[in-house]
Design an enzyme around this catalytic site. Structure first.
Site, PDB file in Angstrom:
ATOM      1  N   SER A   1       0.803  -1.226   0.000  1.00 15.19           N
ATOM      2  CA  SER A   1       0.000   0.000   0.000  1.00 15.19           C
ATOM      3  C   SER A   1       0.833   1.271   0.000  1.00 15.19           C
ATOM      4  O   SER A   1       0.316   2.344  -0.331  1.00 15.19           O
ATOM      5  CB  SER A   1      -0.930   0.009   1.221  1.00 15.19           C
ATOM      6  OG  SER A   1      -0.186  -0.114   2.415  1.00 15.19           O
TER       7      SER A   1
ATOM      8  N   ASP B   1      -3.517   8.248   7.618  1.00 13.58           N
ATOM      9  CA  ASP B   1      -4.375   7.349   8.391  1.00 13.58           C
ATOM     10  C   ASP B   1      -3.496   6.675   9.441  1.00 13.58           C
ATOM     11  O   ASP B   1      -2.395   7.154   9.725  1.00 13.58           O
ATOM     12  CB  ASP B   1      -5.130   6.360   7.493  1.00 13.58           C
ATOM     13  CG  ASP B   1      -4.204   5.432   6.708  1.00 13.58           C
ATOM     14  OD1 ASP B   1      -3.012   5.309   7.070  1.00 13.58           O
ATOM     15  OD2 ASP B   1      -4.667   4.821   5.727  1.00 13.58           O
TER      16      ASP B   1
ATOM     17  N   HIS C   1      -0.309   5.014   7.110  1.00 15.05           N
ATOM     18  CA  HIS C   1       0.312   5.521   5.879  1.00 15.05           C
ATOM     19  C   HIS C   1       0.669   6.995   5.989  1.00 15.05           C
ATOM     20  O   HIS C   1      -0.110   7.775   6.544  1.00 15.05           O
ATOM     21  CB  HIS C   1      -0.638   5.308   4.691  1.00 15.05           C
ATOM     22  CG  HIS C   1      -1.027   3.878   4.506  1.00 15.05           C
ATOM     23  ND1 HIS C   1      -2.206   3.357   4.993  1.00 15.05           N
ATOM     24  CD2 HIS C   1      -0.371   2.843   3.904  1.00 15.05           C
ATOM     25  CE1 HIS C   1      -2.268   2.070   4.690  1.00 15.05           C
ATOM     26  NE2 HIS C   1      -1.170   1.726   4.048  1.00 15.05           N
TER      27      HIS C   1
END
Length: 354
Positions: free
Chosen positions: A38, A329, A332
């Site tokens: 991610s 978040d 990240h």
């Protein structure tokens, strides 16, 4: 020679070197090709059945047009900035996004998938695109490129591209430290060695497919992720020192592996990119880097546990200025943090390719 004439000639010389440097910078790397999780998924998970998505607000609130592209951030990622610094497009397309033609993918693309790991079991658990599948997509891409551009041009693009691997954190946070299977098979240090073997094999696979300029990103201090702090029952709200030690052990072995790869792979240049130290420095002295808010919390929701779909649920609670936060978040970095990391990598590990 008059002073005026000398200054004029000096100015011409400076302009000449500036232009030459610019041409070298943009010409030395033909494309940026990305494998990972991610941290570098630019939207591939939008096209697979998984809950690990970021294609809804508040993600993308600072991206061009305020579009949630599937990037796990408020804006661009590290690899987007790296692409731009090499004179390539300012954002890296997701390979599975059919809106992009093969012509648009000649300057770069990402095969990365949120939830992926070096260990394919990690991707099975998260229903992500495994690293081995990402490499299969790379083979498919090469064939598409040869059909579109001809074998000679395609081979040149592949040989001159920069290959970025950014992967490994999920193998710990979503696999080894959570699920019982790998813990039953390996001690922590044995698991680190197991992962390094997979990293080595992935680089060799890419090399045999034509990759020559390769960067492997080390792990950051994932023990300091907001979600990990929240779940740290021994010291609530604090970094998990044991997890950070795992990251450092992995990074040390990865650097050894990179040195061995450079000795084994003729014509290849493999570099290690350190993110651990720059992120640790920001966490220790956030104001030095322009972060005004708490680096222990993310911007989304409460900042303690929300990521992916849970960020969407907490949208009304999202902070007003994400770039004052290290994390967007609970797992990240914000766009501003990504830019700082990209600058550090460009000025260290990737300097050899400029």
């Amino acid at each position: 020679m008059s002073t005026q004439s000398f200054c004029y000639r000096l100015l011409l010389l400076i302009v000449h070197f500036a232009l030459s440097s610019s041409r070298a910078s943009t010409g030395n790397v033909s494309a940026i090709i990305v494998f990972g999780d991610s941290t570098v998924d630019t939207g591939n998970n939008n096209f697979i059945p998984t809950i690990a998505k970021a294609n809804f607000p508040p993600y993308g609130c600072d991206f061009d047009g305020g579009v949630a592209t599937g990037r796990f951030s408020n804006g661009r990622l590290v690899t987007d900035f790296v692409s731009e610094m090499f004179g390539l497009p300012s954002s890296v397309p997701a390979y599975l996004d059919t809106d992009y033609t093969i012509d648009q993918l000649t300057t770069g693309l990402s095969f990365a998938s949120a939830g992926a790991g070096l260990d394919d079991f990690t991707a099975k658990f998260t229903t992500a695109i495994s690293l081995s599948q990402q490499l299969d997509y790379f083979k498919e891409y090469i064939q598409r490129l040869k059909l579109a551009k001809g074998e000679s041009v395609a081979n040149e693009i592949i040989a001159e591209a920069l290959y970025v691997f950014s992967i490994g954190t999920n193998d710990f946070t979503l696999n080894y430290l959570v699920l019982p299977l790998r813990r039953a098979q390996y001690t922590t240090l044995e698991f680190v060695t197991y992962l390094i073997g997979l990293a080595d094999a992935a680089v060799r696979d890419a090399y045999h497919l034509g990759a020559r300029k390769i960067e492997f990103t080390g792990l950051g201090p994932f023990g300091c992720l907001p979600a990990v702090r929240t779940l740290n029952l021994d010291e609530p709200g604090c970094c998990n020192k044991e997890y950070n030690q795992l990251a450092m052990s992995f990074n040390a072995e990865l650097q050894d592996a990179v040195r061995k790869l450079n000795g084994d792979l003729v014509g290849a240049h493999v570099v290690y990119a350190d993110t651990y130290n720059v992120l640790s420095a920001i966490i220790t002295n956030p104001s030095d880097y322009g972060f005004e808010e708490n680096v222990a919390q993310g911007c989304c929701g409460t900042g303690r546990i929300e990521t992916s779909v849970f960020c969407g649920l907490g949208e009304p609670l999202t902070c007003p200025d994400p770039n004052k936060y290290l994390f967007f978040d609970s797992a990240h970095p914000s766009e501003r943090a990504c830019k700082i990391i990209a600058d550090e990598i460009i000025n260290t590990a990737l300097l050899v390719f400029l």
